[in-house]
Design a protein around this motif. Structure first.
Motif, PDB file in Angstrom:
ATOM      1  N   GLU A 131      -1.586 -33.115 -44.388  1.00  0.00           N
ATOM      2  CA  GLU A 131      -1.756 -33.695 -43.051  1.00  0.00           C
ATOM      3  C   GLU A 131      -3.170 -33.498 -42.512  1.00  0.00           C
ATOM      4  OE1 GLU A 131       0.535 -33.973 -38.750  1.00  0.00           O
ATOM      5  OE2 GLU A 131       0.838 -32.194 -39.993  1.00  0.00           O
ATOM      6  N   THR A 132      -3.840 -32.437 -42.895  1.00  0.00           N
ATOM      7  CA  THR A 132      -5.218 -32.220 -42.443  1.00  0.00           C
ATOM      8  C   THR A 132      -6.118 -33.368 -42.872  1.00  0.00           C
ATOM      9  OG1 THR A 132      -4.919 -29.822 -42.609  1.00  0.00           O
ATOM     10  CG2 THR A 132      -7.176 -30.638 -42.486  1.00  0.00           C
ATOM     11  N   LYS A 135      -5.291 -36.508 -40.760  1.00  0.00           N
ATOM     12  CA  LYS A 135      -5.890 -36.428 -39.432  1.00  0.00           C
ATOM     13  C   LYS A 135      -7.373 -36.776 -39.477  1.00  0.00           C
ATOM     14  CE  LYS A 135      -2.824 -32.807 -37.640  1.00  0.00           C
ATOM     15  NZ  LYS A 135      -2.754 -31.407 -37.160  1.00  0.00           N
ATOM     16  N   GLN A 136      -8.079 -36.228 -40.455  1.00  0.00           N
ATOM     17  CA  GLN A 136      -9.517 -36.478 -40.568  1.00  0.00           C
ATOM     18  C   GLN A 136      -9.800 -37.952 -40.812  1.00  0.00           C
ATOM     19  OE1 GLN A 136     -10.582 -33.853 -43.771  1.00  0.00           O
ATOM     20  NE2 GLN A 136     -10.744 -32.038 -42.456  1.00  0.00           N
ATOM     21  N   ALA A 139      -8.846 -40.285 -37.726  1.00  0.00           N
ATOM     22  CA  ALA A 139      -9.459 -39.950 -36.435  1.00  0.00           C
ATOM     23  C   ALA A 139     -10.221 -41.135 -35.841  1.00  0.00           C
ATOM     24  CB  ALA A 139     -10.382 -38.745 -36.593  1.00  0.00           C
ATOM     25  N   ASN A 164       0.154 -32.796 -31.914  1.00  0.00           N
ATOM     26  CA  ASN A 164       0.026 -32.564 -33.352  1.00  0.00           C
ATOM     27  C   ASN A 164      -1.408 -32.720 -33.850  1.00  0.00           C
ATOM     28  OD1 ASN A 164       2.841 -32.238 -34.866  1.00  0.00           O
ATOM     29  ND2 ASN A 164       3.147 -33.578 -33.095  1.00  0.00           N
ATOM     30  N   TYR A 166      -3.815 -35.160 -33.273  1.00  0.00           N
ATOM     31  CA  TYR A 166      -4.382 -36.460 -33.635  1.00  0.00           C
ATOM     32  C   TYR A 166      -5.312 -37.001 -32.544  1.00  0.00           C
ATOM     33  CZ  TYR A 166      -1.424 -36.746 -37.726  1.00  0.00           C
ATOM     34  OH  TYR A 166      -0.849 -36.509 -38.952  1.00  0.00           O
TER      35      TYR A 166
END
Length: 223
Positions: A131-132, A135-136, A139, A164, A166
């Motif tokens: 998930e990291t 998100k990146q 973005a 979370n 985002y």
């Protein structure tokens, strides 16, 4: 008063014989008078609306995508870069926005284009990206002020994404809120009912996906 005017109808023609139930139902349906539509006394000679055969339309799912690796995510972000209007739906393992865990993100755009990004399904049921990384990579898309994100129950979607990690997303449309403002007499404004009404499409039921109440599984366990 001129009482000698010729009237081309009889007294029997002027007697009230009840409403034209078929035409009344058509008019009430057009005006979204749902409570009147369910009045059994008013439409005693017609079957109830719920017993009518539902209208369904086929959906072309050939362009649907399941995003399971970074390459697929990069391709998705590249393809939707020029798209201005995108529907977004976070999927969680519970109904409490403050406590629920984000399980996946669903996106839809254009005609028959959709993608699902699994995030926290059980590892043995689904391949998924960390998930990291998601998100990146998402973005810039979510923060782009030129994008118009459409979200059913936008308040909860905004809260879920913010909680979370985002960031803040620009939501410019909420079908649930619009339905309520336009048709306050309607008791239901969920996606299933709105899809049936406006798209003539019957979504899968909760039981179809998760099973019945006694043996239901969570979204994270859905393969």
């Amino acid at each position: 008063i001129d009482r000698d005017v010729v009237v081309d109808c009889s007294m029997l023609d002027l007697c009230y014989d009840g409403i034209n139930q078929t035409k009344a139902r058509e008019l009430f349906t057009e005006l979204d008078f749902y409570r009147l539509l369910n009045d059994k006394a008013l439409f005693s000679d017609l079957p109830s609306p719920s017993s009518a055969k539902p209208i369904t339309t086929s959906v072309d799912r050939s362009h649907y995508r399941l995003i399971e690796n970074v390459a697929e995510l990069d391709k998705l972000l590249s393809d939707i870069k020029p798209v201005k209007k995108i529907s977004i739906l976070p999927k969680t393992d519970g109904s409490d926005t403050m406590k629920a865990r984000l399980v996946g993100l669903a996106l839809a755009w254009g005609e028959n284009n959709a993608a699902y990004i699994p995030l926290h399904h059980r590892p043995d049921t689904r391949r998924q990206i960390d998930e990291t990384i998601v998100k990146q990579k998402m973005a810039n898309l979510l923060a782009d002020p030129s994008k118009h994100f459409i979200a059913h129950n936008a308040k909860n979607v905004y809260k879920l994404l913010s909680l979370n990690g985002y960031g803040k997303i620009h939501i410019s449309g909420d079908p649930m809120l619009e339905s309520y403002l336009l048709h306050q007499d309607t008791e239901k404004h969920n996606l299933v009912d709105l899809s049936a009404k406006y798209l003539h499409h019957q979504n899968h039921s909760h039981e179809d996906i998760f099973g019945d109440k006694k043996s239901a599984i969570s979204l994270s366990e859905v393969p």
